[in-house]
Scaffold this active site. Structure first.
Site, PDB file in Angstrom:
ATOM      1  N   SER A   1       8.140  30.736 -26.954  1.00 37.64           N
ATOM      2  CA  SER A   1       9.096  29.989 -27.764  1.00 37.64           C
ATOM      3  C   SER A   1      10.451  30.661 -27.639  1.00 37.64           C
ATOM      4  CB  SER A   1       8.665  30.000 -29.233  1.00 37.64           C
ATOM      5  OG  SER A   1       9.720  29.592 -30.090  1.00 37.64           O
TER       6      SER A   1
ATOM      7  N   TYR B   1       5.607  34.650 -36.140  1.00 39.42           N
ATOM      8  CA  TYR B   1       5.593  33.776 -34.965  1.00 39.42           C
ATOM      9  C   TYR B   1       6.457  34.363 -33.858  1.00 39.42           C
ATOM     10  CZ  TYR B   1       5.954  29.348 -32.346  1.00 39.42           C
ATOM     11  OH  TYR B   1       5.920  28.370 -31.383  1.00 39.42           O
TER      12      TYR B   1
END
Length: 244
Positions: free
Chosen positions: A139, A152
């Site tokens: 990401s 995350y």
């Protein structure tokens, strides 16, 4: 000979669109899911209806024994595996100080441990053949860090580090390892974003739009292709220029 791809987290979003693109390109596709059996079976039926060869496999990627069994099932069915795409992931939004320890452990188990388990399971097969490609999905937050997404960000940064190190480790065996780090993509994972949030992100993105699952799927398809045969250890970032 037909090539085979195993895609984790393939029942929805980026994983599902990636399965469609690879199937249309002639790959036999192993669709992994954890809990979304109905969606996975519907997608498998869709791909078969278009002439594709498909296998659905269930596993919790945060469990080594289940991952090992999943890969064995794929090899039993197709006899070989050419591409592994580690796409399965979960997210958690909020202040790190308020994150329950069990949520941290679960996120890391899926987003980082799961990549390790899948790679560990396929590497012996790839090394024996001296062929194969591993594609991981990180990401933009793995590249830059995201406020209220510390866990995350940490896990996805770990995926990038794992990808680069593994590329060096497996390169002598003829195996390429690359990463795709999407920006803001219109998927269920981002459904918590308000229209105002999306408008702001759209304005901040040089290309002036929110990404689609297809944008990410095409990046993965390219890295799996012969056109990317001399690319390894790299991070391809379909993010519209939001992170440069």
């Amino acid at each position: 000979m037909q090539k085979t791809v195993l895609i984790t987290g393939a029942s929805r979003g980026i994983g599902a669109e990636t399965a469609r693109r690879f199937s249309a390109a002639g790959y036999a596709v192993a669709l992994h899911y954890h809990r979304s059996e109905e969606r996975a079976l519907a997608l498998a039926e869709e791909l078969r209806g278009a002439g594709g060869e498909v296998l659905t496999v269930q596993a919790d990627v945060g469990d080594w024994s289940q991952v090992r069994k999943m890969v064995d099932n794929v090899l039993d069915k197709f006899c070989q595996l050419d591409i592994l795409i580690c796409n399965a992931g979960v997210s958690w939004q909020g202040l790190l100080s308020e994150m329950p320890v069990e949520d941290w452990r679960r996120l890391c188990a899926v987003d980082l441990d799961g990549v390790f388990y899948c790679c560990k399971a396929v590497i012996p097969h790839f090394v024996a053949r001296k062929a194969g490609k591993i594609l991981t999905v990180s990401s933009m937050w793995g590249q830059t860090g995201g406020s209220c997404e510390a866990a995350y960000s940490a896990a996805k940064a770990g995926v990038i580090g794992l990808t680069k190190a593994l590329a060096k480790e497996l390169g002598p065996s003829g195996i390429a390892v690359n990463c795709v780090a999407p920006g803001v993509i219109a998927t269920e994972m981002n459904q918590n974003l308000t229209p105002a949030d999306l408008d702001a992100l759209r304005e901040e993105t040089p290309l002036g739009r929110i990404g689609t699952a297809g944008d990410v799927a095409e990046s993965l398809l390219f890295l799996a292709s012969e056109g990317a045969s001399f690319i390894t250890g790299q991070v391809l970032a379909p993010n519209g220029g939001l992170v440069i």
